[in-house]
Scaffold this active site. Sequence first.
Site, PDB file in Angstrom:
ATOM      1  N   THR A 192       0.846  -1.190   0.000  1.00  0.00           N
ATOM      2  CA  THR A 192       0.000   0.000   0.000  1.00  0.00           C
ATOM      3  C   THR A 192       0.883   1.241   0.000  1.00  0.00           C
ATOM      4  OG1 THR A 192      -1.424   1.433   1.330  1.00  0.00           O
ATOM      5  CG2 THR A 192      -0.323  -0.300   2.523  1.00  0.00           C
ATOM      6  N   ASP A 208      -0.071   3.888   1.131  1.00  0.00           N
ATOM      7  CA  ASP A 208      -0.452   4.608   2.352  1.00  0.00           C
ATOM      8  C   ASP A 208       0.410   4.211   3.555  1.00  0.00           C
ATOM      9  OD1 ASP A 208      -2.396   5.566   0.733  1.00  0.00           O
ATOM     10  OD2 ASP A 208      -4.082   4.649   1.777  1.00  0.00           O
ATOM     11  N   HIS A 259      -3.617  10.371  -8.488  1.00  0.00           N
ATOM     12  CA  HIS A 259      -2.990   9.101  -8.873  1.00  0.00           C
ATOM     13  C   HIS A 259      -1.587   9.245  -9.439  1.00  0.00           C
ATOM     14  CE1 HIS A 259      -7.151   8.015  -8.270  1.00  0.00           C
ATOM     15  NE2 HIS A 259      -6.724   6.776  -8.103  1.00  0.00           N
TER      16      HIS A 259
HETATM   17  O1  F6P Z   1      -5.198   2.680  -0.656  1.00  0.00           O
HETATM   18  C1  F6P Z   1      -4.356   3.278  -1.559  1.00  0.00           C
HETATM   19  C2  F6P Z   1      -4.996   4.483  -2.169  1.00  0.00           C
HETATM   20  O2  F6P Z   1      -4.075   5.004  -3.079  1.00  0.00           O
HETATM   21  C3  F6P Z   1      -5.490   5.529  -1.179  1.00  0.00           C
HETATM   22  O3  F6P Z   1      -4.502   6.394  -0.711  1.00  0.00           O
HETATM   23  C4  F6P Z   1      -6.544   6.228  -1.991  1.00  0.00           C
HETATM   24  O4  F6P Z   1      -7.514   6.776  -1.153  1.00  0.00           O
HETATM   25  C5  F6P Z   1      -7.127   5.130  -2.796  1.00  0.00           C
HETATM   26  O5  F6P Z   1      -6.145   4.137  -2.917  1.00  0.00           O
HETATM   27  C6  F6P Z   1      -7.621   5.561  -4.152  1.00  0.00           C
HETATM   28  O6  F6P Z   1      -8.245   4.473  -4.733  1.00  0.00           O
HETATM   29  P1  F6P Z   1      -8.758   4.421  -6.228  1.00  0.00           P
HETATM   30  O7  F6P Z   1      -7.559   4.343  -7.119  1.00  0.00           O
HETATM   31  O8  F6P Z   1      -9.556   3.171  -6.279  1.00  0.00           O
HETATM   32  O9  F6P Z   1      -9.533   5.654  -6.480  1.00  0.00           O
END
Ligand code: F6P
Length: 343
Positions: free
Chosen positions: A127, A129, A273
Amino acid sequence: MTKVGILTSGGDCPGLNAVIRGAVLKGETVHGQEFVGFLDGWRGLVEGDAVPLDRSSVRGLSNQGGTILGTSRFGPYQTPEGGAQNIARTLDKLGVDAVIAIGGEGTAAASKRLFEEGIRIVGVPKTIDNDLGRTDYCFGFDTAVEIATVAIDRLRTTGNSHKRCMVLEVMGRHAGWIALHSGTAGGAHAILIPEQPESIDQICAWAMSVRDRGRAPMVVVAEGFTLPDMTEAHSHKGLDGFDRPRLGGIAEILAPIIEERTGIETRATVLGHIQRGGVPTAFDRVLATRLGMAVTDLVADEDWGHMVALHGTRIARVGFDEALAHHKLVPQERYQEMRVLFG
Ligand code: F6P
């Protein structure tokens, strides 16, 4: 010969390909294992959609972002075709003896349940995060912090030129590790994270004290930070069941409030992203490669229900249950350590 299926699940993360490469290279060379890759996370496993993986298919992969296997937030218990019994039948049909699931908390929870219901499964924590328990760092985090730090450096020069307050929103739904580390590295004047409440009065006071010194305030905010009076009107459930901002993120909510209250022209940037894309840092490539290599030892030892983890500089083994019991949030003292420098 043990045939092993690898899948990548949840949000993608720089370093996933390096894990796959590390696993295939060591698994083949040292343990004589054979590999297939399930496509698009658990979907590939549930539907038996797999491709062969060997030395040649992982050549040159360690510096590539994303995942060659594809990923999704689809869960193995989400459809009637899923569940341990059906998955066991699919694995049987494909001649796959064991599964390596590379993913975050959701993946670990699903893996734990599958393990308890008889599937031979091991894991690799992932992750950006960095909030998965019982591992010091997850690969992808260092890359995300690096990208966010570069963004702060760039916002600072434009902010200073215009004497504007710049608010940068970084990822981190429940944990503020990316904000804390990038904000520290970039010398932010305020870092706002989900774990620690701050009032709008305090945030504006920090911004004004920076302005009074003739500087442009730099605020870094994690996406999961909320003001005490923020209501549900600000978020909605996305198609994947996660809370998503309704109208822009927290940076876009904060910027106009700061501008109105302080009189400092303020701009919001949502990094989004960009933090998850592109090449992993050298640190993440090394960590991901080591984790990928080590997870093949778990398979060889039939140490099902465990994932590999980083403890200090050592690669350790941790039960899914143990990792899930310790969600790793930013502790109060780590936040307070930096907070004395805010404003
Ligand atoms: O859990 C990783 C993460 O990058 C978080 O920081 C973020 O909130 C989420 O995924 C975003 O998810 P998605 O790409 O599904 O919008």
